[in-house]
Design an enzyme around this catalytic site. Sequence first.
Site, PDB file in Angstrom:
ATOM      1  N   ASN A 194      55.387 -33.264  32.678  1.00 25.32           N
ATOM      2  CA  ASN A 194      54.917 -34.013  31.506  1.00 25.32           C
ATOM      3  C   ASN A 194      54.493 -32.976  30.464  1.00 25.32           C
ATOM      4  OD1 ASN A 194      54.334 -36.590  30.230  1.00 25.32           O
ATOM      5  ND2 ASN A 194      52.175 -36.053  30.406  1.00 25.32           N
ATOM      6  N   LYS A 195      54.085 -33.472  29.323  1.00 28.27           N
ATOM      7  CA  LYS A 195      53.733 -32.598  28.188  1.00 28.27           C
ATOM      8  C   LYS A 195      52.843 -31.434  28.606  1.00 28.27           C
ATOM      9  CE  LYS A 195      54.832 -32.655  24.852  1.00 28.27           C
ATOM     10  NZ  LYS A 195      55.955 -31.739  24.473  1.00 28.27           N
TER      11      LYS A 195
ATOM     12  N   ARG B 239      67.629 -31.980  24.319  1.00 27.06           N
ATOM     13  CA  ARG B 239      66.369 -31.620  24.986  1.00 27.06           C
ATOM     14  C   ARG B 239      66.597 -31.687  26.505  1.00 27.06           C
ATOM     15  NH1 ARG B 239      61.022 -34.400  22.907  1.00 27.06           N
ATOM     16  NH2 ARG B 239      60.139 -32.433  23.675  1.00 27.06           N
TER      17      ARG B 239
ATOM     18  N   ASP C  57      57.971 -37.015  32.181  1.00 29.00           N
ATOM     19  CA  ASP C  57      59.329 -36.764  31.671  1.00 29.00           C
ATOM     20  C   ASP C  57      60.343 -36.654  32.789  1.00 29.00           C
ATOM     21  OD1 ASP C  57      57.450 -35.745  29.410  1.00 29.00           O
ATOM     22  OD2 ASP C  57      59.421 -36.127  28.533  1.00 29.00           O
TER      23      ASP C  57
ATOM     24  N   GLY D  90      59.404 -38.873  23.593  1.00 23.94           N
ATOM     25  CA  GLY D  90      58.933 -39.628  24.744  1.00 23.94           C
ATOM     26  C   GLY D  90      60.143 -39.953  25.609  1.00 23.94           C
ATOM     27  N   ALA D  91      60.003 -39.736  26.924  1.00 20.45           N
ATOM     28  CA  ALA D  91      61.181 -39.782  27.804  1.00 20.45           C
ATOM     29  C   ALA D  91      62.008 -41.073  27.687  1.00 20.45           C
ATOM     30  CB  ALA D  91      60.737 -39.532  29.248  1.00 20.45           C
TER      31      ALA D  91
END
Length: 346
Positions: free
Chosen positions: A247-248, A89, A237, A47-48
């Site tokens: 985002n995801k 990441r 993100d 999670g960011a």
Amino acid sequence: MAVSTIEWADGRIRMIDQTLLPNEFKHIYCDDLPSTWEAIKSLRVRGAPAIGIAGALGAVLGIWNSTAKTYEEFATELKSATDYLATSRPTAVNLFWALDRITRTGEENSQLRIPDLKEVLLAEALEIIDEDKAMCRAIGQHGMALLNENDTILTHCNAGGLATSDYGTALAVMFSAHEAGKHIQVYADETRPLLQGARLTTWELMQAGIDVTLICDNMAAQVMKEGKIQCVIVGADRIAANGDTANKIGTYNVAILAEAHGIPFYVAAPTSTLDFALETGDQIPIEQRASEEVTEGFGKLTAPEGVKVYSPAFDVTPAALVSAIITEKGVARAPYTESLKTMRDA
Ligand code: MRU
């Protein structure tokens, strides 16, 4: 949440190992850079905003036992720690934002004795955690004004307390509405391939006593068509200057479905997720993940051995599909190029 997602504990980082949830609730400790890097890479912490916190605490860990005699030596060690953590990441900008903040704090305090400088860097990392907690609460307050009594919300992935230091971003809106006595329900997308929605979002919402229903990602269109969803709320993100939102993976699908069904699509994120260096979402780096996460994510082979796999971990939803961006400073609406700058400078 009653228990911290990630915190500093006497010279180590203590975090919930999210890869084990919901079957096992366990804390792990990182006491060096490689274990912190591994925890970020393998999504033990994810999670960011939480990745940003892990980066800040990890950078402190990188210099905590430094025996540097001069600021120059110390700065070199800090740089090698932040450079290394930055390779874990690529998509969540909060990681780079937090690493830059620690670096800047070091530069601004270069006149201090090394032991004092270490304490100042730790204080800055802890300040990031405190600010994150406050930002999440504020996002919840601003966002709940967008919800009506008896609304049902669809969310994707996990943007809850587990993805931040506490309380979340997208889920903060739901927690705040629920705490304020609004009756809401939530549909949670499972979120292939790593199931953050199934494993983490439903777990958090059930603990909070919020009515949550799990669906597979490919059920969202049908659920919307049946009229069950009044709005979508997701986290982010990285948000480019024009409002394009990473985002995801699968978020973009949901945004298109929301548009097709006339359902508002909201993004909830702190201003630390805004990246004004990028004009549009086309420039956002998209993390690629290992093929095994798709072919045998949870220990069982679900595809022929050796099959080719493509696995981007994030997608970018064009700003045109985003009804509003809920930040800790208020709700931004199109045109985002102006409204996001106003949020940043507020
Ligand atoms: O790969 P993950 O689990 O780190 O991805 C997380 C997400 O995409 C979240 O929606 C995003 O980071 C926002 S968290 C408040």
